[in-house]
Motif scaffolding. Structure first.
Motif, mmCIF file in Angstrom:
data_model
loop_
_atom_site.group_PDB
_atom_site.id
_atom_site.type_symbol
_atom_site.label_atom_id
_atom_site.label_comp_id
_atom_site.label_asym_id
_atom_site.label_seq_id
_atom_site.Cartn_x
_atom_site.Cartn_y
_atom_site.Cartn_z
ATOM 1 N N HIS A 179 0.800 2.695 -2.969
ATOM 2 C CA HIS A 179 2.154 2.267 -2.582
ATOM 3 C C HIS A 179 2.617 1.136 -3.506
ATOM 4 C CE1 HIS A 179 5.212 1.673 0.825
ATOM 5 N NE2 HIS A 179 5.576 0.843 -0.146
ATOM 6 N N HIS A 184 6.235 0.401 -6.072
ATOM 7 C CA HIS A 184 7.517 0.899 -6.602
ATOM 8 C C HIS A 184 7.600 0.539 -8.083
ATOM 9 C CE1 HIS A 184 9.118 1.734 -2.527
ATOM 10 N NE2 HIS A 184 8.261 0.785 -2.209
ATOM 11 N N HIS A 194 8.073 4.926 4.701
ATOM 12 C CA HIS A 194 8.054 3.503 5.061
ATOM 13 C C HIS A 194 8.415 3.393 6.545
ATOM 14 C CE1 HIS A 194 8.414 2.848 0.758
ATOM 15 N NE2 HIS A 194 8.391 1.544 0.908
#
Ligand SMILES: [Zn+2]
Length: 369
Positions: free
Chosen positions: A36, A38, A223
């Motif tokens: 996880h 970004h 999420h």
């Protein structure tokens, strides 16, 4: 206390703990699985300066030196809520990426940095709202693949991207994006993800898109309960049936949601430092983060950065803080990563292509293509 002052206070605390060179080195050698993170939140600060200059994007600072020396990007942002501070900077990072060459570069550098922190399995998120309208689908997925292959030419790291279909884009766009992934089956992508406001854009809007993905063997992560109450975890699990959950921070606060999470054994992509620095979940110290409880209760977890360069820390800071402030041991870290790799979305054929070191984190990748 002023928002940025509190964030800075916490960041200085993290940096003071994280600078233990011997412990960092010991942790660096542990093969890691990060699930996880970004991409736009993990771009090197120096690269952002280069890209901004090349693409005529104004820096959010009076000079490149001020930009490079800021403790983190949130200090250069503005807003009354942490979400606003973050969102402005996140958007700004994507605004610096104007070509597929830029995209390939940030993928390569991100994986290079990950490798040097011991990551051998990386699943990183690319924002659909940032790339889908900017570049043709084939071109941007090829650029991501090129960045991955370039990294793999030098480093044994298994990697693929997760396409984020933002709640904010709405159900029709979510469905269209899922469809593109199904039609194209690009090797650069290993699944879909969804983030955004769970209250304003509830799970019920996206049931069909996720069903479409599931029917076509596209794994997903959502999420959940980072900002929203823990109860939202229940509808996410029931309606969207994701393979993994991102954050699930407030899930612990709902007895019912936590019981369902435990019973189903869904993997939680935990992001402890990002939550602590992001002032979410009512956390006042790292020790309060529920990751310890999840681990003790046998819930499969991974340790992730989320948006490291926007918040100003790295993956090793995350581990060192958990070791020093949340009672994790080196053996715990080994066990967590070994298990996390079995929840990866990267197909076994890609894992094999990436080399043995990646495979050695876990036993075998459970998903077959
Ligand atoms: Zn995230």
């Amino acid at each position: 206390m002023h928002l940025q002052t509190e964030i800075l206070k916490r960041l200085l605390h993290v940096k003071a703990i994280g600078c233990d060179a011997d412990l960092r080195e010991e942790i660096r050698t542990i093969p890691k699985c990060e699930l996880h993170v970004h991409l736009a939140g993990a771009v090197r600060r120096s690269t952002l300066v280069d890209l901004a200059r090349k693409n005529n994007v104004s820096l959010p600072a009076s000079s490149a030196q001020d930009f490079l020396q800021a403790p983190n990007l949130l200090m250069l942002s503005s807003g009354n809520e942490i979400w606003e501070l973050f969102h402005r900077m996140y958007q700004w990072c994507w605004s610096c990426v104007r070509s597929c060459d830029d995209l390939e570069r940030i993928v390569f550098e991100f994986l290079e940095d990950s490798y040097h922190q011991g990551v051998r399995h990386s699943e990183f998120t690319v924002s659909g709202s940032a790339v889908m309208h900017k570049f043709p689908f084939d071109e941007w997925t090829d650029a991501v693949a090129l960045g991955i292959h370039r990294a793999q030419a030098s480093y044994p790291i298994a990697a693929a991207a997760i396409l984020d279909i933002s709640r904010r884009s709405g159900p029709a766009q979510a469905h269209a994006n899922v469809d593109k992934v199904i039609q194209g089956r690009p090797s650069a992508l290993c699944g879909i993800g969804m983030g955004g406001d769970e209250v304003k854009y509830p799970d019920s809007l996206f049931t069909e898109a996720f069903q479409h993905a599931r029917k076509n063997a596209i794994p997903s992560t959502v999420h959940v309960a980072e900002f929203a109450p823990g109860e939202t975890t229940i509808t996410t699990i029931e309606m969207l049936q994701p393979n993994r959950l991102g954050h699930a921070l407030n899930t612990i606060k709902s007895t019912q949601a936590y019981a369902i999470l435990k019973e189903k054994g869904i993997h939680v992509e935990s992001c402890p430092l990002c939550n602590y620095l992001g002032l979410v979940g009512g956390l006042t110290c790292i020790e309060e983060h529920p990751i310890s409880k999840y681990y003790m209760d046998g819930i499969p977890i991974s340790i992730n950065t989320d948006d490291p360069h926007i918040f100003g820390f790295d993956l090793l800071d995350n581990y060192v803080c958990l070791f020093k402030e949340a009672h994790f041991t080196i053996e715990d870290f080994r066990a967590i990563n070994k298990r996390a790799a079995t929840f990866g979305f990267i197909p076994s054929s890609e894992m094999a292509r990436a080399g043995q070191p990646a495979l050695s984190i876990g036993e075998a990748n459970t998903r077959q293509t």
